[in-house]
Motif scaffolding. Structure first.
Motif, PDB file in Angstrom:
ATOM      1  N   ASP A  43       0.832  -1.210   0.000  1.00 48.13           N
ATOM      2  CA  ASP A  43       0.000   0.000   0.000  1.00 48.13           C
ATOM      3  C   ASP A  43       0.866   1.258   0.000  1.00 48.13           C
ATOM      4  OD1 ASP A  43      -2.524   1.473   0.239  1.00 48.13           O
ATOM      5  OD2 ASP A  43      -1.927   1.827   2.324  1.00 48.13           O
ATOM      6  N   VAL A  46       2.459   2.080  -3.717  1.00 44.55           N
ATOM      7  CA  VAL A  46       1.657   2.324  -4.918  1.00 44.55           C
ATOM      8  C   VAL A  46       0.799   3.573  -4.758  1.00 44.55           C
ATOM      9  CG1 VAL A  46       1.585  -0.119  -5.577  1.00 44.55           C
ATOM     10  CG2 VAL A  46      -0.209   0.815  -4.101  1.00 44.55           C
ATOM     11  N   PRO A  47       0.353   4.158  -5.876  1.00 46.26           N
ATOM     12  CA  PRO A  47      -0.555   5.298  -5.787  1.00 46.26           C
ATOM     13  C   PRO A  47      -1.943   4.857  -5.307  1.00 46.26           C
ATOM     14  CG  PRO A  47      -0.274   4.636  -8.074  1.00 46.26           C
ATOM     15  CD  PRO A  47       0.669   3.803  -7.262  1.00 46.26           C
ATOM     16  N   ARG A  48      -2.722   5.785  -4.844  1.00 49.37           N
ATOM     17  CA  ARG A  48      -4.106   5.489  -4.434  1.00 49.37           C
ATOM     18  C   ARG A  48      -4.851   4.915  -5.638  1.00 49.37           C
ATOM     19  NH1 ARG A  48      -3.697   4.008  -0.243  1.00 49.37           N
ATOM     20  NH2 ARG A  48      -1.606   3.927  -1.013  1.00 49.37           N
ATOM     21  N   ALA A  50      -4.547   1.952  -6.952  1.00 53.37           N
ATOM     22  CA  ALA A  50      -3.668   1.158  -7.818  1.00 53.37           C
ATOM     23  C   ALA A  50      -4.314  -0.177  -8.173  1.00 53.37           C
ATOM     24  CB  ALA A  50      -2.333   0.914  -7.119  1.00 53.37           C
ATOM     25  N   HIS A  71      -7.722  -0.142  -3.332  1.00 50.48           N
ATOM     26  CA  HIS A  71      -7.059  -0.603  -4.545  1.00 50.48           C
ATOM     27  C   HIS A  71      -7.913  -1.635  -5.275  1.00 50.48           C
ATOM     28  CE1 HIS A  71      -3.554   1.529  -3.202  1.00 50.48           C
ATOM     29  NE2 HIS A  71      -3.546   0.850  -2.063  1.00 50.48           N
ATOM     30  N   ASP A 111       0.075  -2.148 -11.176  1.00 51.02           N
ATOM     31  CA  ASP A 111       1.052  -1.251 -10.558  1.00 51.02           C
ATOM     32  C   ASP A 111       2.001  -2.029  -9.661  1.00 51.02           C
ATOM     33  OD1 ASP A 111       0.016   1.435 -11.443  1.00 51.02           O
ATOM     34  OD2 ASP A 111      -1.783   0.623 -10.477  1.00 51.02           O
TER      35      ASP A 111
END
Length: 195
Positions: A43, A46-48, A50, A71, A111
């Motif tokens: 978490d 990665v970007p929100r 993902a 995600h 991602d």
């Protein structure tokens, strides 16, 4: 080559093994044990929102946490009994039965690919490089593969790192735990972040 798969061999030797495994993690959760360390690391990477592949998803504990964090999660496991438990206990992510050596999911890519819980040490040795190649092939631009497993499971860390390189993956970070402790030659666990 199912006969080489250590998980299938264990299930054949101990027919109740999957049930024991499921109950073990339910008991750990009931005691309040931390079962989300792997997922928290992913978490943070990665970007929100993902898209994440939980490779060897088992009962879904890692993917469920990541799904709850917002995600999009696809979990794949070889054992249909474990996938059924994941679907029952953790609705939301997509849980699929599949062989990681034959992984061929539709675009878009991921991602991150997370392979926790010693999964890579259970797969048939002849499939390890192919599995790592398929992880790489399923990444989006800039995505990373994170694999964690313990020593003494029939897959030396040096051999894994050589296989990752053969699959076209580069080492970004090597850790000895999911809570970011550095990897050393004495480490009993490896968390490899690869790209």
């Amino acid at each position: 080559m199912a006969e080489e798969n250590a998980w299938l061999r264990r299930k054949a030797e101990e027919p109740g093994h999957t049930g024991w495994y499921v109950q073990r993690f339910r008991d750990l959760a009931a005691r309040g044990e931390d079962l989300a360390g792997e997922a928290r690391l992913i978490d943070a990477m990665v970007p929100r929102g993902a898209r994440i592949l939980d490779a060897g998803s088992g009962t879904g504990r890692v993917g469920a946490f990541l799904h709850a964090a917002g995600h999009e999660v696809v979990g794949v496991d070889f054992d249909p009994e474990l996938v059924a438990v994941a679907e029952q206990d953790h609705p939301g992510p997509s849980w699929l039965v599949g062989d990681l050596a034959e992984l061929d999911l539709p675009a878009p890519g991921f991602d991150a690919v997370v392979c926790a819980g010693n999964v890579i040490a259970f797969v048939a040795p002849s499939t390890r490089v192919e599995i790592l190649r398929r992880f790489k092939a399923h990444l989006r631009e800039g995505g990373r593969v994170v694999v964690g497993f313990g020593a003494g499971r029939g897959y030396a860390f040096e051999d894994f790192l050589a296989d990752a390189a053969a699959a076209g993956l580069s080492r970004d970070v090597l850790l000895s735990t999911w809570d970011l402790r550095p990897f050393t030659p004495e480490s009993e666990f490896l968390v490899a972040v690869l790209s």
